[in-house]
Scaffold this active site. Structure first.
Site, PDB file in Angstrom:
ATOM      1  N   GLY A  36       0.823  -1.198   0.000  1.00 45.65           N
ATOM      2  CA  GLY A  36       0.000   0.000   0.000  1.00 45.65           C
ATOM      3  C   GLY A  36       0.856   1.247   0.000  1.00 45.65           C
ATOM      4  N   CYS A  51       5.293  -6.053   1.481  1.00 48.01           N
ATOM      5  CA  CYS A  51       5.627  -4.631   1.492  1.00 48.01           C
ATOM      6  C   CYS A  51       4.983  -3.939   2.701  1.00 48.01           C
ATOM      7  CB  CYS A  51       5.216  -3.988   0.163  1.00 48.01           C
ATOM      8  SG  CYS A  51       6.038  -2.385  -0.134  1.00 48.01           S
ATOM      9  N   TYR A  52       3.978  -3.080   2.489  1.00 48.56           N
ATOM     10  CA  TYR A  52       3.302  -2.438   3.613  1.00 48.56           C
ATOM     11  C   TYR A  52       2.739  -3.486   4.571  1.00 48.56           C
ATOM     12  CZ  TYR A  52      -0.042   0.556   6.146  1.00 48.56           C
ATOM     13  OH  TYR A  52      -0.756   1.224   7.117  1.00 48.56           O
ATOM     14  N   HIS A  60       7.699  -7.199  -3.976  1.00 54.16           N
ATOM     15  CA  HIS A  60       6.424  -7.644  -4.537  1.00 54.16           C
ATOM     16  C   HIS A  60       6.603  -8.916  -5.369  1.00 54.16           C
ATOM     17  CE1 HIS A  60       3.926  -4.145  -3.449  1.00 54.16           C
ATOM     18  NE2 HIS A  60       5.058  -3.467  -3.551  1.00 54.16           N
ATOM     19  N   GLU A 111       4.300 -10.678  -6.598  1.00 58.14           N
ATOM     20  CA  GLU A 111       3.188 -10.843  -7.532  1.00 58.14           C
ATOM     21  C   GLU A 111       3.446 -10.220  -8.895  1.00 58.14           C
ATOM     22  OE1 GLU A 111       2.079  -7.115  -5.052  1.00 58.14           O
ATOM     23  OE2 GLU A 111       3.283  -8.942  -4.869  1.00 58.14           O
ATOM     24  N   SER A 157     -25.214  -9.579 -24.365  1.00 57.79           N
ATOM     25  CA  SER A 157     -24.620  -8.405 -24.993  1.00 57.79           C
ATOM     26  C   SER A 157     -23.994  -8.718 -26.335  1.00 57.79           C
ATOM     27  CB  SER A 157     -23.542  -7.825 -24.076  1.00 57.79           C
ATOM     28  OG  SER A 157     -22.447  -8.718 -23.984  1.00 57.79           O
ATOM     29  N   GLY A 158     -23.767 -10.000 -26.600  1.00 55.42           N
ATOM     30  CA  GLY A 158     -23.037 -10.380 -27.793  1.00 55.42           C
ATOM     31  C   GLY A 158     -21.587 -10.661 -27.495  1.00 55.42           C
ATOM     32  N   GLY A 159     -21.173 -10.413 -26.245  1.00 51.38           N
ATOM     33  CA  GLY A 159     -19.806 -10.677 -25.839  1.00 51.38           C
ATOM     34  C   GLY A 159     -19.656 -12.060 -25.223  1.00 51.38           C
ATOM     35  N   VAL A 160     -18.415 -12.403 -24.921  1.00 56.14           N
ATOM     36  CA  VAL A 160     -18.097 -13.720 -24.381  1.00 56.14           C
ATOM     37  C   VAL A 160     -18.725 -13.926 -23.004  1.00 56.14           C
ATOM     38  CG1 VAL A 160     -16.214 -15.211 -23.594  1.00 56.14           C
ATOM     39  CG2 VAL A 160     -15.939 -13.839 -25.671  1.00 56.14           C
ATOM     40  N   ASP A 161     -18.670 -12.922 -22.157  1.00 50.05           N
ATOM     41  CA  ASP A 161     -19.084 -13.084 -20.762  1.00 50.05           C
ATOM     42  C   ASP A 161     -20.555 -13.462 -20.643  1.00 50.05           C
ATOM     43  OD1 ASP A 161     -16.504 -12.145 -20.336  1.00 50.05           O
ATOM     44  OD2 ASP A 161     -17.185 -10.085 -20.140  1.00 50.05           O
ATOM     45  N   SER A 162     -21.422 -12.692 -21.268  1.00 48.49           N
ATOM     46  CA  SER A 162     -22.848 -12.979 -21.146  1.00 48.49           C
ATOM     47  C   SER A 162     -23.202 -14.273 -21.856  1.00 48.49           C
ATOM     48  CB  SER A 162     -23.678 -11.816 -21.689  1.00 48.49           C
ATOM     49  OG  SER A 162     -23.442 -11.604 -23.061  1.00 48.49           O
ATOM     50  N   ALA A 163     -22.502 -14.584 -22.952  1.00 50.29           N
ATOM     51  CA  ALA A 163     -22.790 -15.827 -23.668  1.00 50.29           C
ATOM     52  C   ALA A 163     -22.425 -17.048 -22.832  1.00 50.29           C
ATOM     53  CB  ALA A 163     -22.035 -15.856 -24.995  1.00 50.29           C
ATOM     54  N   LYS A 222     -11.433 -12.560 -17.006  1.00 49.50           N
ATOM     55  CA  LYS A 222     -11.792 -12.846 -18.396  1.00 49.50           C
ATOM     56  C   LYS A 222     -11.175 -14.153 -18.893  1.00 49.50           C
ATOM     57  CE  LYS A 222     -13.463 -10.291 -21.168  1.00 49.50           C
ATOM     58  NZ  LYS A 222     -14.844 -10.118 -21.705  1.00 49.50           N
TER      59      LYS A 222
END
Length: 539
Positions: free
Chosen positions: A62, A93-94, A185, A187, A240-246, A394
């Site tokens: 942080g 770190c913090y 860090h 990560e 929506s036509g996108g991957v997520d909603s499909a 995603k």
């Protein structure tokens, strides 16, 4: 972890967020190592943490100093709880500085001595529980530093197991109680053995086995949806036509069958021929029951005169819900049941960036933008939400889509925001012919990317309509026309992104095509901003 099926969280890592720009990368790394992880505020109540029965607690980095009044602290009793329940703790770190200070050590301001440490640094490690040199690749490693304070005296029972070239303590451990700390860090990708360090901590030290898999996620979501919906209720899905909603729709369809009713809304903010292409994909490849609702006039009327990005997102989110409410009333007449559930393809980044959205408590994070399907929802929402992807990134959604045999061509589509072109036209979307200009420029841009064989190398690419005009020369005449910005980024999850390095030949070609074929455009610029500091979308 509210909303996460218990089986998925059986090896949960709770990450306490203290405001680091890298906190979400900790989440990503844990999940890549097949461990479920979730971010909660650094000073959340201990009872909230205990309720989740975490197997591991990680304290993030942080921007604060532990010496500043009002700086975030660990929840009262956290360390006692972790000792009592044998929960390993890793401070980063913090987070390490908080651990040291809270447990009786000393944290000093490095600027008062030799200054802080930032960027790449080579550290020396000692044979230890955290760095077992009999199996560890090397005693030295390059890490990414970003700190102004440093631990100068350790709490009782702790040992320093790594130092920087100037002698700063950069790793500590107390294996007896399972507490560890890293001043760097692990990560970030700049830390060369960061993933190995996290893997060793989670598996060898903490005893986790890795139960987070997309197959398990899918199976648990099926059970959760079936239990929530029951055997009679009908469900509406916003496509929506996108991957997520499909993918979300496909999961729900697997769970409840024909009681799912998908709705694709043409909101007047779609790309070139988007309605035709999306409906063809649903019918020919996904075989989902979809109704197309043309609400373009209604949406554009609602947006007329609006130029504030947050205002546009919230207006779009609310109107979407009103459209689904109208659809539900008609559906009730047909099926005899009023649908009370709405499926959305909400992802974890949507939740994070809309913070603090309803139902979450990520209060140390700043709101980046209100996603229309999270922060843009109306307070009087008449539906119960079903969001099977809410805890996923995603790339994880694409993995589930592959399990469900969603066509690769569909899974590889670049993300398209729910608000559509409204967030790619800066200012009032209804002014002049902005939508048509942008549609044509974006289509040329996308087709050129495909022609050059670059589409699959890019996470997302799109054109942006700028609210300025520039002077140009076209056909030997002076012009005063629109400016189009092009954006293309590479990313793994959308949380961070780098701009794509097109070569000069491509940029020359696409600029020429847009200026020659879109009559009211005489200038094209390319956005070379990473995320952060910018976001992927312009609004």
């Amino acid at each position: 972890m509210a909303g996460v099926p218990r089986d998925l969280a059986s090896e949960a890592v709770v990450i306490l967020d203290y405001g680091s720009q890298y906190t979400q990368l900790i989440t990503r790394r844990c999940r890549e190592l097949l461990i479920f992880s979730e971010v909660v505020p650094g000073d959340t109540d201990l009872a909230r943490i205990a309720k989740e029965s975490p197997r591991v607690v990680i304290l993030s980095g942080g921007p604060n100093s532990v010496h500043v009044a009002g700086a975030p602290k660990v929840p009262d009793g956290l360390f006692d709880y972790c000792r009592e329940h044998n929960v390993p703790v890793l401070g980063i770190c913090y987070g390490m500085q908080l651990m040291v200070q809270t447990l009786g050590g000393t944290v000093s301001c490095a600027f008062e001595a030799e200054g802080g440490e930032y960027g790449r640094t080579t550290i020396a490690t000692k044979n230890s529980r955290l760095f077992p040199l009999e199996t560890w690749p090397a005693a030295e490693q390059t890490v990414w530093m970003s700190h102004g304070d440093e631990a100068t005296a350790l709490p009782d029972g702790f040992t320093a197991v790594a130092h920087s070239p100037k002698g700063t303590i950069v790793a500590i451990e107390n294996p007896k109680i399972g507490f560890y700390g890293l001043q760097y860090h692990p990560e970030v990708m700049h830390t060369e053995k960061g993933t190995e360090t996290l893997r060793h901590f989670l598996y060898a030290i903490s005893g986790l086995t890795g139960t987070w898999s997309m197959k398990n996620v899918y199976e648990e979501q099926l059970k959760a949806i079936q239990a929530k919906v029951g055997t009679e209720d009908h469900v509406i899905c916003a496509l929506s036509g996108g991957v997520d909603s499909a993918v979300a729709a496909t999961i729900v369809h697997k769970a409840i069958g024909d009681r799912l009713h998908c709705v694709f809304v043409d909101n007047g903010l779609l790309r070139y021929k988007e309605q035709e292409r999306v409906m063809a994909t649903f019918n020919e490849h996904l075989h989902l029951p979809v109704t197309c609702v043309d609400a373009s006039e209604r949406m554009l009327t609602r947006l007329k005169g609006m130029d504030d990005p947050e205002g546009k997102r919230k207006a779009i989110g609310e109107l979407f819900i009103r459209i689904f409410e109208d659809f539900a009333k008609k559906l009730e007449v047909e099926v005899g049941h009023k649908p009370k559930f709405l499926v959305q393809g909400t992802l974890y980044p949507d939740v994070i960036e809309s913070c603090p959205p309803p139902g979450t408590d990520l209060k140390h994070s700043h709101k980046i933008k209100s996603h229309h399907n999270v922060g843009g929802l109306p307070e009087d929402l008449q539906f119960e939400l079903i969001e099977p992807l809410r805890w996923l990134f995603k790339d994880e959604v694409r993995k589930i889509g592959a399990l469900l045999e969603v066509p690769r061509a569909f899974l590889s589509r670049h993300p398209f925001p729910g608000p559509g072109l409204a967030v790619r036209i800066l200012g009032d979307v209804t002014e002049g012919n902005a939508l048509e200009v942008l549609r044509h420029a974006d289509e040329i841009y996308t087709n050129t990317i495909r022609e050059f064989g670059l589409y699959d190398e890019i996470w997302q690419a799109f054109a942006v309509f700028l609210p300025v005009k520039s002077v140009g020369v076209q056909g030997d005449q002076r012009t005063h026309s629109h400016v189009i910005a092009l954006r293309a980024v590479t990313s793994g999850d959308g949380m961070t992104a780098d701009w794509y390095p097109f070569d000069g030949k491509f940029l020359k070609e696409v600029s020429s095509r847009i200026c020659n074929k879109v009559k009211s455009v005489n200038r094209v610029v390319y956005d070379i901003t990473s995320k952060p500091p910018g976001t992927i979308e312009w609004e």
